[in-house]
Design a protein around this motif. Structure first.
Motif, PDB file in Angstrom:
ATOM      1  N   SER A 105      13.214 -17.051  37.427  1.00 53.58           N
ATOM      2  CA  SER A 105      12.387 -17.142  36.227  1.00 53.58           C
ATOM      3  C   SER A 105      10.984 -16.594  36.455  1.00 53.58           C
ATOM      4  CB  SER A 105      12.305 -18.591  35.732  1.00 53.58           C
ATOM      5  OG  SER A 105      13.581 -19.049  35.383  1.00 53.58           O
ATOM      6  N   ALA A 106      10.880 -15.541  37.188  1.00 53.41           N
ATOM      7  CA  ALA A 106       9.589 -14.914  37.448  1.00 53.41           C
ATOM      8  C   ALA A 106       9.383 -13.744  36.492  1.00 53.41           C
ATOM      9  CB  ALA A 106       9.546 -14.415  38.891  1.00 53.41           C
ATOM     10  N   ASP A 107       8.120 -13.419  36.227  1.00 51.79           N
ATOM     11  CA  ASP A 107       7.816 -12.263  35.404  1.00 51.79           C
ATOM     12  C   ASP A 107       7.970 -10.962  36.190  1.00 51.79           C
ATOM     13  OD1 ASP A 107       7.305 -13.830  33.211  1.00 51.79           O
ATOM     14  OD2 ASP A 107       5.151 -13.932  33.596  1.00 51.79           O
ATOM     15  N   THR A 108       7.764 -11.020  37.478  1.00 56.63           N
ATOM     16  CA  THR A 108       7.953  -9.864  38.345  1.00 56.63           C
ATOM     17  C   THR A 108       8.661 -10.290  39.617  1.00 56.63           C
ATOM     18  OG1 THR A 108       5.600 -10.190  38.785  1.00 56.63           O
ATOM     19  CG2 THR A 108       6.232  -8.086  37.913  1.00 56.63           C
ATOM     20  N   TYR A 109       9.441  -9.365  40.138  1.00 58.41           N
ATOM     21  CA  TYR A 109      10.161  -9.597  41.391  1.00 58.41           C
ATOM     22  C   TYR A 109      10.156  -8.292  42.164  1.00 58.41           C
ATOM     23  CZ  TYR A 109      13.954 -10.204  44.718  1.00 58.41           C
ATOM     24  OH  TYR A 109      14.690 -10.247  45.868  1.00 58.41           O
ATOM     25  N   SER A 114      11.743  -5.697  39.611  1.00 59.44           N
ATOM     26  CA  SER A 114      12.049  -6.064  38.237  1.00 59.44           C
ATOM     27  C   SER A 114      10.794  -6.648  37.610  1.00 59.44           C
ATOM     28  CB  SER A 114      13.218  -7.047  38.165  1.00 59.44           C
ATOM     29  OG  SER A 114      12.869  -8.262  38.775  1.00 59.44           O
ATOM     30  N   ASP A 115      10.708  -6.516  36.277  1.00 56.05           N
ATOM     31  CA  ASP A 115       9.489  -6.891  35.585  1.00 56.05           C
ATOM     32  C   ASP A 115       9.804  -7.245  34.137  1.00 56.05           C
ATOM     33  OD1 ASP A 115       6.871  -7.152  34.708  1.00 56.05           O
ATOM     34  OD2 ASP A 115       6.375  -5.038  34.915  1.00 56.05           O
ATOM     35  N   THR A 116       9.132  -8.238  33.625  1.00 57.11           N
ATOM     36  CA  THR A 116       9.177  -8.524  32.187  1.00 57.11           C
ATOM     37  C   THR A 116       7.740  -8.577  31.702  1.00 57.11           C
ATOM     38  OG1 THR A 116       9.155 -10.923  32.529  1.00 57.11           O
ATOM     39  CG2 THR A 116      11.304  -9.866  32.330  1.00 57.11           C
ATOM     40  N   HIS A 117       7.506  -7.995  30.506  1.00 57.87           N
ATOM     41  CA  HIS A 117       6.149  -7.961  29.978  1.00 57.87           C
ATOM     42  C   HIS A 117       6.199  -7.723  28.477  1.00 57.87           C
ATOM     43  CE1 HIS A 117       1.830  -7.421  30.074  1.00 57.87           C
ATOM     44  NE2 HIS A 117       1.954  -6.290  29.414  1.00 57.87           N
ATOM     45  N   ARG A 118       5.669  -8.644  27.700  1.00 55.82           N
ATOM     46  CA  ARG A 118       5.549  -8.516  26.249  1.00 55.82           C
ATOM     47  C   ARG A 118       6.864  -8.134  25.569  1.00 55.82           C
ATOM     48  NH1 ARG A 118      -0.368  -7.137  24.587  1.00 55.82           N
ATOM     49  NH2 ARG A 118      -1.427  -7.640  26.496  1.00 55.82           N
ATOM     50  N   SER A 151      11.634  -5.475  29.462  1.00 55.09           N
ATOM     51  CA  SER A 151      12.008  -5.777  30.840  1.00 55.09           C
ATOM     52  C   SER A 151      12.507  -4.510  31.523  1.00 55.09           C
ATOM     53  CB  SER A 151      13.078  -6.865  30.886  1.00 55.09           C
ATOM     54  OG  SER A 151      14.225  -6.441  30.188  1.00 55.09           O
ATOM     55  N   GLU A 163      11.129  -4.275  23.566  1.00 52.28           N
ATOM     56  CA  GLU A 163      11.093  -5.387  22.620  1.00 52.28           C
ATOM     57  C   GLU A 163      11.685  -5.019  21.266  1.00 52.28           C
ATOM     58  OE1 GLU A 163       7.256  -6.707  21.140  1.00 52.28           O
ATOM     59  OE2 GLU A 163       6.374  -4.921  22.012  1.00 52.28           O
TER      60      GLU A 163
END
Length: 126
Positions: A26-30, A49-53, A56, A81
């Motif tokens: 459950s991290a925003d970045t890995y 990996s990354d999730t932002h606004r 992903s 998104e």
């Protein structure tokens, strides 16, 4: 060449496990990077990996070189998104018996246009 093939197979098998592990964390970045070198060659493997606004991304790269040749493999996937998404997998290798490469890619625009299957199913009422 066996070492290179083993590295590529291990990388391909690691993809589903990496995606699952990133979701569990459950991290925003890995990010993860491994580098190995020895008398028989060198290898590197990285995952980001990354999730932002609402968007992903996932990127995995691996490369190996040794006395029998060299190989590279990369996989990336992104989702925006607004529903757009892209997937790309590329690999290449070269050795004493020749060289080769392979690529697979797919994308969606995320707009309101329907694909052929969903449009057909909608037209027949399913």
């Amino acid at each position: 060449m066996r070492t290179i093939r083993r590295t590529l197979v291990a990388s391909a098998l690691a993809l589903p496990l990496t995606l699952g592990a990133a979701g569990i964390a459950s991290a925003d970045t890995y990010g993860s990077t491994e580098v190995q070198a020895g008398p028989d060659g060198a290898a590197t493997h990285s995952v980001q990996s990354d999730t932002h606004r609402g968007s992903s991304s996932f990127h995995e790269n691996s490369a190996a070189a040794g006395p029998d040749g060299a190989a590279h493999s990369s996989t990336s996937a992104t989702a925006g998104e607004n529903g757009d998404s892209q997937y790309r997998q590329h690999s290449g290798w070269a050795g004493q018996d020749g060289a080769g490469s392979s690529e697979t890619h797919s994308s969606t625009d995320g707009g309101s246009d329907q694909g052929v299957l969903s449009g057909t199913l909608g037209a027949i009422g399913l």
